[in-house]
Design a protein around this motif. Structure first.
Motif, PDB file in Angstrom:
ATOM      1  N   LEU A  34     -19.441 -37.117 -50.291  1.00  0.00           N
ATOM      2  CA  LEU A  34     -18.608 -36.373 -51.243  1.00  0.00           C
ATOM      3  C   LEU A  34     -17.154 -36.324 -50.793  1.00  0.00           C
ATOM      4  N   GLY A  35     -16.255 -36.399 -51.748  1.00  0.00           N
ATOM      5  CA  GLY A  35     -14.836 -36.107 -51.515  1.00  0.00           C
ATOM      6  C   GLY A  35     -14.595 -34.710 -52.046  1.00  0.00           C
ATOM      7  N   LEU A  36     -13.908 -33.864 -51.280  1.00  0.00           N
ATOM      8  CA  LEU A  36     -13.794 -32.456 -51.680  1.00  0.00           C
ATOM      9  C   LEU A  36     -12.361 -31.933 -51.627  1.00  0.00           C
ATOM     10  N   PRO A  37     -12.069 -31.007 -52.528  1.00  0.00           N
ATOM     11  CA  PRO A  37     -10.721 -30.420 -52.593  1.00  0.00           C
ATOM     12  C   PRO A  37     -10.657 -28.995 -52.055  1.00  0.00           C
ATOM     13  N   THR A  38      -9.430 -28.525 -51.906  1.00  0.00           N
ATOM     14  CA  THR A  38      -9.185 -27.095 -51.652  1.00  0.00           C
ATOM     15  C   THR A  38      -8.352 -26.564 -52.829  1.00  0.00           C
ATOM     16  N   GLY A  39      -7.770 -25.398 -52.678  1.00  0.00           N
ATOM     17  CA  GLY A  39      -6.980 -24.807 -53.760  1.00  0.00           C
ATOM     18  C   GLY A  39      -7.764 -23.710 -54.456  1.00  0.00           C
ATOM     19  N   SER A  40      -7.159 -23.067 -55.429  1.00  0.00           N
ATOM     20  CA  SER A  40      -7.877 -21.986 -56.125  1.00  0.00           C
ATOM     21  C   SER A  40      -8.871 -22.547 -57.139  1.00  0.00           C
ATOM     22  N   THR A  41      -8.577 -23.719 -57.694  1.00  0.00           N
ATOM     23  CA  THR A  41      -9.451 -24.266 -58.736  1.00  0.00           C
ATOM     24  C   THR A  41     -10.911 -24.406 -58.285  1.00  0.00           C
ATOM     25  N   PRO A  42     -11.202 -24.965 -57.113  1.00  0.00           N
ATOM     26  CA  PRO A  42     -12.618 -25.173 -56.771  1.00  0.00           C
ATOM     27  C   PRO A  42     -13.354 -23.943 -56.226  1.00  0.00           C
ATOM     28  N   LEU A  43     -12.679 -22.776 -56.176  1.00  0.00           N
ATOM     29  CA  LEU A  43     -13.325 -21.609 -55.557  1.00  0.00           C
ATOM     30  C   LEU A  43     -14.666 -21.241 -56.184  1.00  0.00           C
ATOM     31  N   LEU A  44     -14.706 -21.213 -57.521  1.00  0.00           N
ATOM     32  CA  LEU A  44     -15.951 -20.820 -58.190  1.00  0.00           C
ATOM     33  C   LEU A  44     -17.022 -21.915 -58.074  1.00  0.00           C
ATOM     34  N   PHE A  45     -16.575 -23.144 -58.062  1.00  0.00           N
ATOM     35  CA  PHE A  45     -17.479 -24.284 -57.843  1.00  0.00           C
ATOM     36  C   PHE A  45     -18.183 -24.110 -56.492  1.00  0.00           C
ATOM     37  N   TYR A  46     -17.414 -23.791 -55.448  1.00  0.00           N
ATOM     38  CA  TYR A  46     -18.026 -23.588 -54.126  1.00  0.00           C
ATOM     39  C   TYR A  46     -18.943 -22.359 -54.115  1.00  0.00           C
ATOM     40  N   LYS A  47     -18.538 -21.321 -54.845  1.00  0.00           N
ATOM     41  CA  LYS A  47     -19.353 -20.101 -54.890  1.00  0.00           C
ATOM     42  C   LYS A  47     -20.723 -20.438 -55.506  1.00  0.00           C
ATOM     43  N   LYS A  48     -20.699 -21.240 -56.550  1.00  0.00           N
ATOM     44  CA  LYS A  48     -21.949 -21.609 -57.213  1.00  0.00           C
ATOM     45  C   LYS A  48     -22.834 -22.450 -56.274  1.00  0.00           C
ATOM     46  N   ILE A  49     -22.212 -23.319 -55.508  1.00  0.00           N
ATOM     47  CA  ILE A  49     -22.970 -24.143 -54.562  1.00  0.00           C
ATOM     48  C   ILE A  49     -23.690 -23.259 -53.551  1.00  0.00           C
ATOM     49  N   SER A  50     -22.961 -22.282 -52.998  1.00  0.00           N
ATOM     50  CA  SER A  50     -23.593 -21.450 -51.971  1.00  0.00           C
ATOM     51  C   SER A  50     -24.619 -20.504 -52.579  1.00  0.00           C
ATOM     52  N   GLU A  51     -24.324 -19.952 -53.751  1.00  0.00           N
ATOM     53  CA  GLU A  51     -25.288 -19.035 -54.370  1.00  0.00           C
ATOM     54  C   GLU A  51     -26.583 -19.732 -54.760  1.00  0.00           C
ATOM     55  N   ASN A  52     -26.465 -20.994 -55.137  1.00  0.00           N
ATOM     56  CA  ASN A  52     -27.660 -21.736 -55.567  1.00  0.00           C
ATOM     57  C   ASN A  52     -28.312 -22.528 -54.437  1.00  0.00           C
ATOM     58  N   GLU A  53     -27.765 -22.334 -53.237  1.00  0.00           N
ATOM     59  CA  GLU A  53     -28.316 -22.967 -52.037  1.00  0.00           C
ATOM     60  C   GLU A  53     -28.604 -24.446 -52.221  1.00  0.00           C
ATOM     61  N   LEU A  54     -27.610 -25.196 -52.685  1.00  0.00           N
ATOM     62  CA  LEU A  54     -27.795 -26.647 -52.800  1.00  0.00           C
ATOM     63  C   LEU A  54     -28.076 -27.228 -51.414  1.00  0.00           C
ATOM     64  N   ASP A  55     -28.887 -28.271 -51.396  1.00  0.00           N
ATOM     65  CA  ASP A  55     -29.302 -28.852 -50.125  1.00  0.00           C
ATOM     66  C   ASP A  55     -28.285 -29.903 -49.650  1.00  0.00           C
ATOM     67  N   PHE A  56     -27.592 -29.593 -48.556  1.00  0.00           N
ATOM     68  CA  PHE A  56     -26.571 -30.491 -48.011  1.00  0.00           C
ATOM     69  C   PHE A  56     -27.049 -31.251 -46.771  1.00  0.00           C
ATOM     70  N   GLU A  57     -28.372 -31.254 -46.571  1.00  0.00           N
ATOM     71  CA  GLU A  57     -28.971 -31.903 -45.396  1.00  0.00           C
ATOM     72  C   GLU A  57     -28.471 -33.359 -45.210  1.00  0.00           C
ATOM     73  N   ASN A  58     -28.402 -34.100 -46.323  1.00  0.00           N
ATOM     74  CA  ASN A  58     -28.025 -35.523 -46.218  1.00  0.00           C
ATOM     75  C   ASN A  58     -26.633 -35.813 -46.773  1.00  0.00           C
ATOM     76  N   VAL A  59     -25.834 -34.764 -46.834  1.00  0.00           N
ATOM     77  CA  VAL A  59     -24.494 -34.925 -47.413  1.00  0.00           C
ATOM     78  C   VAL A  59     -23.456 -35.133 -46.307  1.00  0.00           C
ATOM     79  N   ILE A  60     -22.542 -36.059 -46.583  1.00  0.00           N
ATOM     80  CA  ILE A  60     -21.381 -36.268 -45.713  1.00  0.00           C
ATOM     81  C   ILE A  60     -20.162 -35.877 -46.542  1.00  0.00           C
ATOM     82  N   THR A  61     -19.267 -35.078 -45.993  1.00  0.00           N
ATOM     83  CA  THR A  61     -18.097 -34.675 -46.778  1.00  0.00           C
ATOM     84  C   THR A  61     -16.796 -35.186 -46.161  1.00  0.00           C
TER      85      THR A  61
END
Ligand code: GLP
Length: 240
Positions: A34-61
């Protein structure tokens, strides 16, 4: 490029979250970069990822950028932001986290090594991004070459002013950053760029209706075969 106009910030964040969620579910057990950003725009996107406990076991960022001169402990560094909003919230392995080091002694080498690391990882599958009010993507400011790769970039006064809201004063905002290039972003298999709010309306207008030009970096997305520009109604207000 597909332009998706949704009601509000929540809907834009949900769209991006769903795209990522589908990608991870389709590829269980397989490596995803994955390519990932910072800033205020992705804040809710990240919140949803953590709340839904997406599996990042095989993810490279790979993060798209970092300020020059801020260390990991500095609250305004992008590393700190990522740690607060994602790294500490999901089961991402430490060795799979990549973010340019703005404290590196040799910044040019750091950038070249970063570009190489992306290649070694097999390229980026899905690149999420935001849009600067002057049309920058990552820290590729206006007139960045479409052939650019990871490098040191001088920030424009507009970007320094925009980002000063996170700092105590304008003087504290770093004047340089390390950023992936436009060609680095365009090499990703899929792009999902988000914009929300009226202060992005001009950049979104250019992105959709403007001529593809290095004067406005976000216009390059028009040339990508698998890109989404996901915006809310406020950001789309000049499109009508
Ligand atoms: C910064 C980042 C970009 C980001 C942009 C917009 O300058 N380098 O990656 O997309 O600002 O930020 P925001 O989402 O806070 O409006």
């Amino acid at each position: 490029m597909k332009v998706i106009v949704l009601k509000d910030y929540e809907a834009v964040s949900e769209f991006s979250f769903q795209k990522l969620s589908e990608k991870l579910h389709e590829n269980i057990g397989k490596k995803i970069v994955l390519g990932l950003p910072t800033g205020s725009t992705p804040l809710l996107f990240y919140k949803k990822i953590s709340e839904n406990e997406l599996d990042f076991e095989n993810v490279i960022t790979f993060n798209m950028d970092e300020y020059v001169g801020l260390d990991k402990q500095n609250e305004n560094s992008f590393y700190y932001f990522m740690n607060q909003n994602l790294y500490s919230k999901v089961n991402l392995k430490e060795q799979n986290i990549n973010i340019p080091n703005g404290m590196a002694k040799d910044l040019t080498k750091e950038c070249m090594d970063y570009e190489e690391k992306i290649k070694q990882a097999g390229g980026i599958d899905m690149f999420f991004g935001g849009v600067g009010s002057n049309g920058h993507i990552a820290f590729n400011e206006p007139y960045s070459s479409f052939n650019s790769v990871t490098r040191v970039q001088d920030l424009t006064l507009k970007t320094i002013k925009d980002n000063s809201r996170f700092f105590k004063s304008l003087e504290e905002v770093p004047k340089k950053a390390l950023t992936v290039g436009i060609s680095t972003i365009m090499s990703a298999k899929e792009l999902i760029f988000m914009a929300s709010g009226e202060n992005k309306a001009r950049a979104v207008f250019e992105a959709v209706k403007g001529e593809v030009s290095e004067a406005c970096p976000v216009t390059v997305l028009q040339k990508h075969e698998n890109a989404y520009l996901v915006v809310d109604e406020a950001a789309a207000s000049l499109l009508k």
